[in-house]
Design a protein around this motif. Sequence first.
Motif, PDB file in Angstrom:
ATOM      1  N   TYR A  18       9.652   1.143  11.236  1.00 13.02           N
ATOM      2  CA  TYR A  18       9.652   1.968   9.923  1.00 13.02           C
ATOM      3  C   TYR A  18      10.359   3.147   9.994  1.00 13.02           C
ATOM      4  O   TYR A  18      10.688   3.689  10.670  1.00 13.02           O
ATOM      5  CB  TYR A  18       8.013   2.247   9.729  1.00 13.02           C
ATOM      6  CG  TYR A  18       7.340   1.132   9.138  1.00 13.02           C
ATOM      7  CD1 TYR A  18       6.496   0.110  10.134  1.00 13.02           C
ATOM      8  CD2 TYR A  18       6.787   0.855   7.912  1.00 13.02           C
ATOM      9  CE1 TYR A  18       5.756  -0.713   9.696  1.00 13.02           C
ATOM     10  CE2 TYR A  18       6.184  -0.163   7.294  1.00 13.02           C
ATOM     11  CZ  TYR A  18       5.640  -1.040   8.313  1.00 13.02           C
ATOM     12  OH  TYR A  18       4.578  -2.113   8.189  1.00 13.02           O
ATOM     13  N   GLN A  29      -0.914  12.309   8.793  1.00 12.80           N
ATOM     14  CA  GLN A  29       0.340  12.484   9.479  1.00 12.80           C
ATOM     15  C   GLN A  29       0.398  13.916   9.568  1.00 12.80           C
ATOM     16  O   GLN A  29       0.671  14.632   8.700  1.00 12.80           O
ATOM     17  CB  GLN A  29       1.628  11.910   8.604  1.00 12.80           C
ATOM     18  CG  GLN A  29       2.852  12.304   9.377  1.00 12.80           C
ATOM     19  CD  GLN A  29       4.135  11.519   8.823  1.00 12.80           C
ATOM     20  OE1 GLN A  29       4.081  11.483   7.621  1.00 12.80           O
ATOM     21  NE2 GLN A  29       5.392  11.310   9.531  1.00 12.80           N
ATOM     22  N   GLN A  50      11.201   6.832   7.831  1.00  5.47           N
ATOM     23  CA  GLN A  50      10.558   7.773   6.872  1.00  5.47           C
ATOM     24  C   GLN A  50      11.683   8.660   6.533  1.00  5.47           C
ATOM     25  O   GLN A  50      12.071   9.733   7.259  1.00  5.47           O
ATOM     26  CB  GLN A  50       9.340   8.431   7.344  1.00  5.47           C
ATOM     27  CG  GLN A  50       8.583   9.359   6.337  1.00  5.47           C
ATOM     28  CD  GLN A  50       7.463   9.966   6.831  1.00  5.47           C
ATOM     29  OE1 GLN A  50       7.313  10.035   7.972  1.00  5.47           O
ATOM     30  NE2 GLN A  50       6.535  10.288   6.194  1.00  5.47           N
ATOM     31  N   TYR A  61       2.821 -12.944  10.142  1.00  3.86           N
ATOM     32  CA  TYR A  61       3.537 -11.601   9.777  1.00  3.86           C
ATOM     33  C   TYR A  61       2.974 -10.965   8.529  1.00  3.86           C
ATOM     34  O   TYR A  61       2.949 -11.704   7.631  1.00  3.86           O
ATOM     35  CB  TYR A  61       4.836 -11.739   9.800  1.00  3.86           C
ATOM     36  CG  TYR A  61       5.716 -10.848   8.976  1.00  3.86           C
ATOM     37  CD1 TYR A  61       6.176 -10.955   7.711  1.00  3.86           C
ATOM     38  CD2 TYR A  61       5.995  -9.601   9.663  1.00  3.86           C
ATOM     39  CE1 TYR A  61       6.774  -9.910   7.086  1.00  3.86           C
ATOM     40  CE2 TYR A  61       6.748  -8.346   8.883  1.00  3.86           C
ATOM     41  CZ  TYR A  61       6.912  -8.797   7.729  1.00  3.86           C
ATOM     42  OH  TYR A  61       7.679  -7.602   6.942  1.00  3.86           O
ATOM     43  N   ALA A  92       9.192  11.422   1.762  1.00  5.32           N
ATOM     44  CA  ALA A  92       9.006   9.930   1.261  1.00  5.32           C
ATOM     45  C   ALA A  92       7.947   9.304   2.013  1.00  5.32           C
ATOM     46  O   ALA A  92       7.676   9.751   3.199  1.00  5.32           O
ATOM     47  CB  ALA A  92      10.482   9.047   1.280  1.00  5.32           C
ATOM     48  N   GLY A  93       7.342   8.126   1.691  1.00 13.72           N
ATOM     49  CA  GLY A  93       6.472   7.324   2.662  1.00 13.72           C
ATOM     50  C   GLY A  93       7.365   6.525   3.476  1.00 13.72           C
ATOM     51  O   GLY A  93       8.528   6.703   3.530  1.00 13.72           O
ATOM     52  N   LEU A  94       6.763   5.725   4.248  1.00 15.89           N
ATOM     53  CA  LEU A  94       7.392   4.742   5.162  1.00 15.89           C
ATOM     54  C   LEU A  94       7.912   3.463   4.771  1.00 15.89           C
ATOM     55  O   LEU A  94       7.057   2.903   3.759  1.00 15.89           O
ATOM     56  CB  LEU A  94       6.397   4.430   6.263  1.00 15.89           C
ATOM     57  CG  LEU A  94       6.092   5.305   7.534  1.00 15.89           C
ATOM     58  CD1 LEU A  94       5.423   6.865   6.928  1.00 15.89           C
ATOM     59  CD2 LEU A  94       5.625   4.699   8.883  1.00 15.89           C
ATOM     60  N   GLU A 116       3.304  -7.349   6.373  1.00 18.78           N
ATOM     61  CA  GLU A 116       4.324  -5.906   6.109  1.00 18.78           C
ATOM     62  C   GLU A 116       3.000  -4.983   5.388  1.00 18.78           C
ATOM     63  O   GLU A 116       2.506  -5.288   4.369  1.00 18.78           O
ATOM     64  CB  GLU A 116       5.402  -5.982   5.229  1.00 18.78           C
ATOM     65  CG  GLU A 116       6.038  -4.617   5.049  1.00 18.78           C
ATOM     66  CD  GLU A 116       7.228  -4.959   4.063  1.00 18.78           C
ATOM     67  OE1 GLU A 116       7.724  -5.900   4.030  1.00 18.78           O
ATOM     68  OE2 GLU A 116       7.798  -3.729   3.975  1.00 18.78           O
ATOM     69  N   ALA A 117       3.208  -3.623   5.952  1.00 18.01           N
ATOM     70  CA  ALA A 117       2.181  -2.934   5.222  1.00 18.01           C
ATOM     71  C   ALA A 117       3.138  -1.871   4.316  1.00 18.01           C
ATOM     72  O   ALA A 117       4.116  -1.426   4.815  1.00 18.01           O
ATOM     73  CB  ALA A 117       1.511  -1.764   6.218  1.00 18.01           C
ATOM     74  N   LEU A 123      -1.511   9.409   4.139  1.00 19.82           N
ATOM     75  CA  LEU A 123      -0.763   8.301   3.643  1.00 19.82           C
ATOM     76  C   LEU A 123      -1.678   7.197   3.639  1.00 19.82           C
ATOM     77  O   LEU A 123      -2.551   6.969   4.384  1.00 19.82           O
ATOM     78  CB  LEU A 123       0.193   8.031   4.802  1.00 19.82           C
ATOM     79  CG  LEU A 123       1.508   8.768   4.566  1.00 19.82           C
ATOM     80  CD1 LEU A 123       2.115   8.726   5.941  1.00 19.82           C
ATOM     81  CD2 LEU A 123       2.464   9.042   3.598  1.00 19.82           C
ATOM     82  N   GLN A 169      -0.405   7.162  -4.733  1.00 20.51           N
ATOM     83  CA  GLN A 169      -1.355   8.033  -4.146  1.00 20.51           C
ATOM     84  C   GLN A 169      -1.232   9.361  -5.310  1.00 20.51           C
ATOM     85  O   GLN A 169      -0.181   9.639  -5.757  1.00 20.51           O
ATOM     86  CB  GLN A 169      -0.912   8.478  -2.835  1.00 20.51           C
ATOM     87  CG  GLN A 169      -1.159   7.366  -1.870  1.00 20.51           C
ATOM     88  CD  GLN A 169      -0.977   8.105  -0.291  1.00 20.51           C
ATOM     89  OE1 GLN A 169      -0.042   7.529   0.264  1.00 20.51           O
ATOM     90  NE2 GLN A 169      -1.839   8.691  -0.088  1.00 20.51           N
ATOM     91  N   PHE A 183       3.507   1.605   2.244  1.00 22.77           N
ATOM     92  CA  PHE A 183       3.018   2.810   2.023  1.00 22.77           C
ATOM     93  C   PHE A 183       3.157   3.511   0.788  1.00 22.77           C
ATOM     94  O   PHE A 183       4.259   3.349   0.083  1.00 22.77           O
ATOM     95  CB  PHE A 183       3.592   3.627   3.110  1.00 22.77           C
ATOM     96  CG  PHE A 183       3.104   3.448   4.562  1.00 22.77           C
ATOM     97  CD1 PHE A 183       3.659   2.043   5.152  1.00 22.77           C
ATOM     98  CD2 PHE A 183       2.061   4.165   5.173  1.00 22.77           C
ATOM     99  CE1 PHE A 183       3.234   1.908   6.443  1.00 22.77           C
ATOM    100  CE2 PHE A 183       1.741   3.930   6.486  1.00 22.77           C
ATOM    101  CZ  PHE A 183       2.328   2.923   7.155  1.00 22.77           C
ATOM    102  N   GLY A 184       2.464   4.184   0.476  1.00 22.04           N
ATOM    103  CA  GLY A 184       2.533   5.357  -0.772  1.00 22.04           C
ATOM    104  C   GLY A 184       3.299   6.577  -0.162  1.00 22.04           C
ATOM    105  O   GLY A 184       3.583   6.669   0.944  1.00 22.04           O
ATOM    106  N   GLN A 185       3.747   7.429  -1.046  1.00 25.67           N
ATOM    107  CA  GLN A 185       4.353   8.590  -0.904  1.00 25.67           C
ATOM    108  C   GLN A 185       3.422   9.798  -0.201  1.00 25.67           C
ATOM    109  O   GLN A 185       4.070  10.673   0.454  1.00 25.67           O
ATOM    110  CB  GLN A 185       4.817   9.167  -2.333  1.00 25.67           C
ATOM    111  CG  GLN A 185       5.611   8.395  -3.035  1.00 25.67           C
ATOM    112  CD  GLN A 185       7.156   8.497  -2.661  1.00 25.67           C
ATOM    113  OE1 GLN A 185       7.390   8.278  -1.380  1.00 25.67           O
ATOM    114  NE2 GLN A 185       8.072   8.267  -3.425  1.00 25.67           N
ATOM    115  N   GLY A 186       2.234   9.475  -0.246  1.00 24.24           N
ATOM    116  CA  GLY A 186       1.450  10.531   0.605  1.00 24.24           C
ATOM    117  C   GLY A 186       0.844  11.573  -0.292  1.00 24.24           C
ATOM    118  O   GLY A 186       1.426  11.802  -1.319  1.00 24.24           O
ATOM    119  N   LEU A 225       9.291  -0.439   5.885  1.00 23.10           N
ATOM    120  CA  LEU A 225       9.616  -1.282   6.816  1.00 23.10           C
ATOM    121  C   LEU A 225      11.431  -1.410   6.950  1.00 23.10           C
ATOM    122  O   LEU A 225      11.832  -1.774   5.999  1.00 23.10           O
ATOM    123  CB  LEU A 225       9.084  -2.731   6.653  1.00 23.10           C
ATOM    124  CG  LEU A 225       9.308  -3.568   7.574  1.00 23.10           C
ATOM    125  CD1 LEU A 225       8.550  -3.340   9.095  1.00 23.10           C
ATOM    126  CD2 LEU A 225       8.787  -4.841   7.226  1.00 23.10           C
TER     127      LEU A 225
END
Lengths: 117, 113
Positions: free
Chosen positions: B35, A37, B37, A103, B41-43, A105-106, A91, A6, A108-111, B45
């Motif tokens: 998850y 967030q 965090q 199933y 940082a990001g999340l 999994e997502a 995010l 990101q 995530f970036g650092q935001g 799993l």
Amino acid sequence: GAGVSQSPSNKVTEKGKDVELRCDPISGHTALYWYRQSLGQGLEFLIYFQGNSAPDKSGLPSDRFSAERTGGSVSTLTIQRTQQEDSAVYLCASSLVIPRGRYTEAFFGQGTRLTVV
Amino acid sequence: GEDVEQSLFLSVREGDSSVINCTYTDSSSTYLYWYKQEPGAGLQLLTYIFSNMDMKQDQRLTVLLNKKDKHLSLRIADTQTGDSAIYFCAESNWSGGYQKVTFGTGTKLQVIP
């Protein structure tokens, strides 16, 4: 790259200005999500992309928020006429689209931390 | 619509067990996730459980699912200072032809040395 990227990582903008936040998902991930967030608020869903289309925009808080995705890859979240209440960490996450009931999994970036002054 | 709730804060002493709780409303949830965090940082799993399971154990982590009460918990055994983070509960379900993941508010775990 190996993960979700990101940019920018931090953005300070004046109230009333427009901002663009960028997300580069993991290569091959068709699903892309934007979340917001806020302090003490947890994760607020904004929008979901499957490929270039957005079947769920229900989380966008107002018409000042829009997002697009091109080439099934990079996504841009645009906030017009920013307000102080838009200050938050935005995010992005991506995942594979898989058959129902399986199933996934997502990732995530650092935001992007957006501060509206 | 979907709703996932967690307490906002938990403080434990190093070496003790931590239990983070979560409730959700959607009975059609397929998978439930935890998850983590870390600051700035990001999340990431941590673990997940399929909705037809009651329990899943992975090293120091134990996930318990009470589907009747729609209650999910994460137990961290022998909590370490490195476990200090925000922990998000999440549930996924199929809505409008795609899998939607809904997150809770997050529980901030503070581990006291």
